[in-house]
Write a protein that holds these residues in place. Structure first.
Motif, mmCIF file in Angstrom:
data_model
loop_
_atom_site.group_PDB
_atom_site.id
_atom_site.type_symbol
_atom_site.label_atom_id
_atom_site.label_comp_id
_atom_site.label_asym_id
_atom_site.label_seq_id
_atom_site.Cartn_x
_atom_site.Cartn_y
_atom_site.Cartn_z
ATOM 1 N N TRP A 209 10.424 6.776 -4.785
ATOM 2 C CA TRP A 209 10.503 5.842 -3.677
ATOM 3 C C TRP A 209 11.960 5.494 -3.433
ATOM 4 N N HIS B 241 -1.263 7.139 -8.568
ATOM 5 C CA HIS B 241 -1.794 5.795 -8.318
ATOM 6 C C HIS B 241 -1.425 5.324 -6.911
ATOM 7 N N ASP B 242 -0.227 5.676 -6.450
ATOM 8 C CA ASP B 242 0.167 5.323 -5.075
ATOM 9 C C ASP B 242 -0.755 5.982 -4.064
ATOM 10 N N TYR C 194 -4.362 4.460 -4.277
ATOM 11 C CA TYR C 194 -4.365 3.090 -3.749
ATOM 12 C C TYR C 194 -4.282 3.093 -2.224
ATOM 13 N N THR C 195 -3.354 3.864 -1.666
ATOM 14 C CA THR C 195 -3.157 3.866 -0.212
ATOM 15 C C THR C 195 -4.420 4.274 0.528
ATOM 16 N N THR D 62 -7.587 1.968 -0.072
ATOM 17 C CA THR D 62 -7.445 0.690 0.635
ATOM 18 C C THR D 62 -7.664 0.877 2.132
ATOM 19 N N VAL E 179 1.621 8.037 2.450
ATOM 20 C CA VAL E 179 1.392 7.345 1.178
ATOM 21 C C VAL E 179 2.357 6.169 1.073
ATOM 22 N N LYS F 73 2.433 1.538 -3.992
ATOM 23 C CA LYS F 73 1.442 0.595 -4.498
ATOM 24 C C LYS F 73 2.097 -0.668 -5.042
ATOM 25 N N HIS F 74 3.253 -0.504 -5.692
ATOM 26 C CA HIS F 74 3.880 -1.667 -6.332
ATOM 27 C C HIS F 74 4.396 -2.686 -5.318
ATOM 28 N N TYR G 115 2.659 -3.064 -2.171
ATOM 29 C CA TYR G 115 1.566 -3.431 -1.277
ATOM 30 C C TYR G 115 0.352 -4.011 -1.989
ATOM 31 N N GLU G 116 0.119 -3.620 -3.219
ATOM 32 C CA GLU G 116 -1.081 -4.086 -3.911
ATOM 33 C C GLU G 116 -1.086 -5.607 -4.016
ATOM 34 N N TRP H 154 -1.982 -6.133 4.204
ATOM 35 C CA TRP H 154 -1.154 -5.143 4.892
ATOM 36 C C TRP H 154 -0.691 -5.654 6.254
#
Length: 496
Positions: A75, A84-85, A88-89, A92, A141, A144-145, A147-148, A152
């Motif tokens: 990133w 995981h990114d 998650y994207t 969600t 994508v 996650k770190h 947006y979680e 949004w």
């Protein structure tokens, strides 16, 4: 410092395209250059190429798809991009019906197998899954770190985005410009220019003039249209690129309204349309009036399956039978027809259709709507009678499902046809190209028989671009989308 200047008519009101799409807005182009996707699918072909995913496997006959991520991807804040990114994207987006869900339908689950291995488990086998995943701008994508645990809709990263692409966000001056800078930590081929500046210029004529005289280097599709070609003639610093469009402009009905359930009424309007009158908007060899439901470039177009032809007398007869006689003033009904103003060429089509319908006693008010109004009024509230829409991007006809299948997220018409839905499902269920073509042929036959929509025009994409730069999609074998500028570089000795 090499600066690549893109002129856009609409400022960015949204940059997180996985959340919400603003058609034609600058955010669409920003997102495609600061974010990454798993894969990228060609607009003009059926091939898919790596982006975040280095390679992938099709398992269980297309029911499971496994992607190995590039371990060097980072990133823009330095954190590694992981599976995981990705999970998650997309999970969600699916859970909340965000824009990315338009091209992620049919997913049962997304499983993280390790930090760089992710698997998509589908509800049914889907041979078109790569087309969905790599098409357009919807499936970026997100980190996650960042947006979680947030909404949004108001996450500050929407306005100062952190991506993993070749450019990073630098500045946005609303109504004026957006600036992107080359990110030297990019894990892929380094960007060929130091900076991309998007200048906001609402006047489309002026957009063309800016490129023609060297003040800018590129404008997105739908800025240069056939009627503006004279402005580009004799340009000292630019060239016009033409490409047969990947979609067909369609006349559609608002199926929320009971009247459109009457086949006679739909057929009457289809007969009233005189496609030959649309030839005035065509450029021979590049665009033309079109009665087929897929463009001629589609591998599945059934050339002998077409909409009905112009027959005003038959249209009048059907309107009488459907219970819409002329009144004392010769008027049968009044309708409202909308198109998205971003697609400037649809204005001429709308005017021509309105004239055709007037000839059989139907008064039509027609106008273009900006993207935000279209989203609210047409897609959300269903406040319309007819629309003209396009943009059904091929290579695979399955892309049209989000717009024309029951429950499709972009199906503003609320068209629902179980027989057509079954064709889509059958085409996804087999990897045999001949079988898929047969199912798509049946789909076109259903649409033609039922007058689900009325095809009008196979359009052309015009791009005006500086001759001082190289690296557009067609120049490097279409291995990047035409809206991606990571391979653009100044030609040695090239001057504005």
């Amino acid at each position: 410092m090499d600066e690549y200047i893109v002129v856009v008519p609409v400022d960015a009101t949204e940059i997180n395209e996985s959340y919400r799409n603003v058609v034609g807005g600058a955010g669409y182009f920003v997102a495609n250059n600061i974010y990454s996707r798993l894969i990228v699918t060609e607009v003009g072909g059926a091939a898919s190429y790596p982006d975040l995913a280095e390679h992938w496997e099709c398992l269980d006959g297309g029911r499971r798809w496994r992607f190995q991520l590039n371990r060097h991807a980072r990133w823009h804040d330095g954190r590694p991009v992981t599976a995981h990114d990705v999970a998650y994207t997309h999970l969600t987006a699916l859970a909340n019906g965000y824009h990315a869900a338009s091209f992620l339908h049919g997913i049962a689950d997304i499983t993280v197998l390790d930090e760089h291995l992710v698997e998509y488990v589908l509800e049914e086998p889907n041979a078109a899954f790569l087309t969905q995943l790599g098409n357009f701008a919807a499936t970026h994508v997100l980190p996650k770190h960042l947006y979680e645990g947030t909404d949004w809709a108001d996450n500050p990263c929407n306005q100062r985005p952190v991506g993993s692409g070749p450019f990073r966000f630098a500045e946005h001056v609303p109504g004026e410009r957006i600036v992107l800078e080359r990110w030297d930590g990019y894990w892929g081929p380094p960007a060929g220019v130091d900076r991309v500046t998007l200048l906001v210029e609402p006047d489309l004529d002026e957009c063309v003039r800016m490129i023609a005289d060297g003040r800018a280097h590129y404008a997105p599709q739908d800025v240069l249209t056939m009627k503006r070609l004279p402005l580009a003639e004799g340009a000292k610093h630019a060239e016009v690129y033409r490409e047969r469009g990947p979609g067909v402009a369609l006349l559609g009905f608002n199926y929320r309204q009971e009247r459109w359930s009457d086949h006679r009424l739909r057929l009457a309007l289809a007969h009233a349309v005189d496609r030959e009158r649309l030839r005035r908007f065509a450029e021979p060899g590049w665009s033309e009036p079109w009665a087929n439901f897929f463009p001629g470039s589609s591998f599945a177009v059934a050339e002998d399956v077409t909409a009905v032809g112009h027959d005003a007398a038959q249209a009048e007869k059907l309107l009488d039978e459907a219970g819409y006689p002329r009144d004392a003033d010769g008027l049968r009904m009044s309708l409202r027809l909308y198109y998205m103003a971003t697609f400037d060429g649809h204005g001429g089509l709308a005017a021509s259709v309105a004239e055709d319908l007037a000839a059989v006693g139907i008064h039509v008010e027609h106008s273009g709507l900006d993207s935000e109004t279209w989203s609210r009024q047409v897609s959300g509230e269903g406040d319309f009678d007819l629309t003209i829409s396009g943009g059904n991007m091929m290579p695979d006809p399955d892309i049209t499902a989000s717009r024309l299948a029951t429950g499709g997220q972009r199906n503003h018409l609320r068209l629902s046809n179980p027989e057509a839905d079954a064709c889509y499902a059958a085409a996804r269920a087999t990897v045999d190209r001949r079988e898929r073509i047969a199912h798509y042929r049946h789909l076109q036959e259903v649409w033609a028989r039922d007058v689900s929509v009325v095809p009008l025009f196979w359009y052309c994409i015009y791009l005006l671009r500086s001759d001082a730069f190289f690296g557009w999609a067609d120049q490097i074998d279409f291995r990047v989308p035409f809206w991606h500028w990571g391979r653009i570089r100044r030609i040695a000795g090239g001057e504005d």
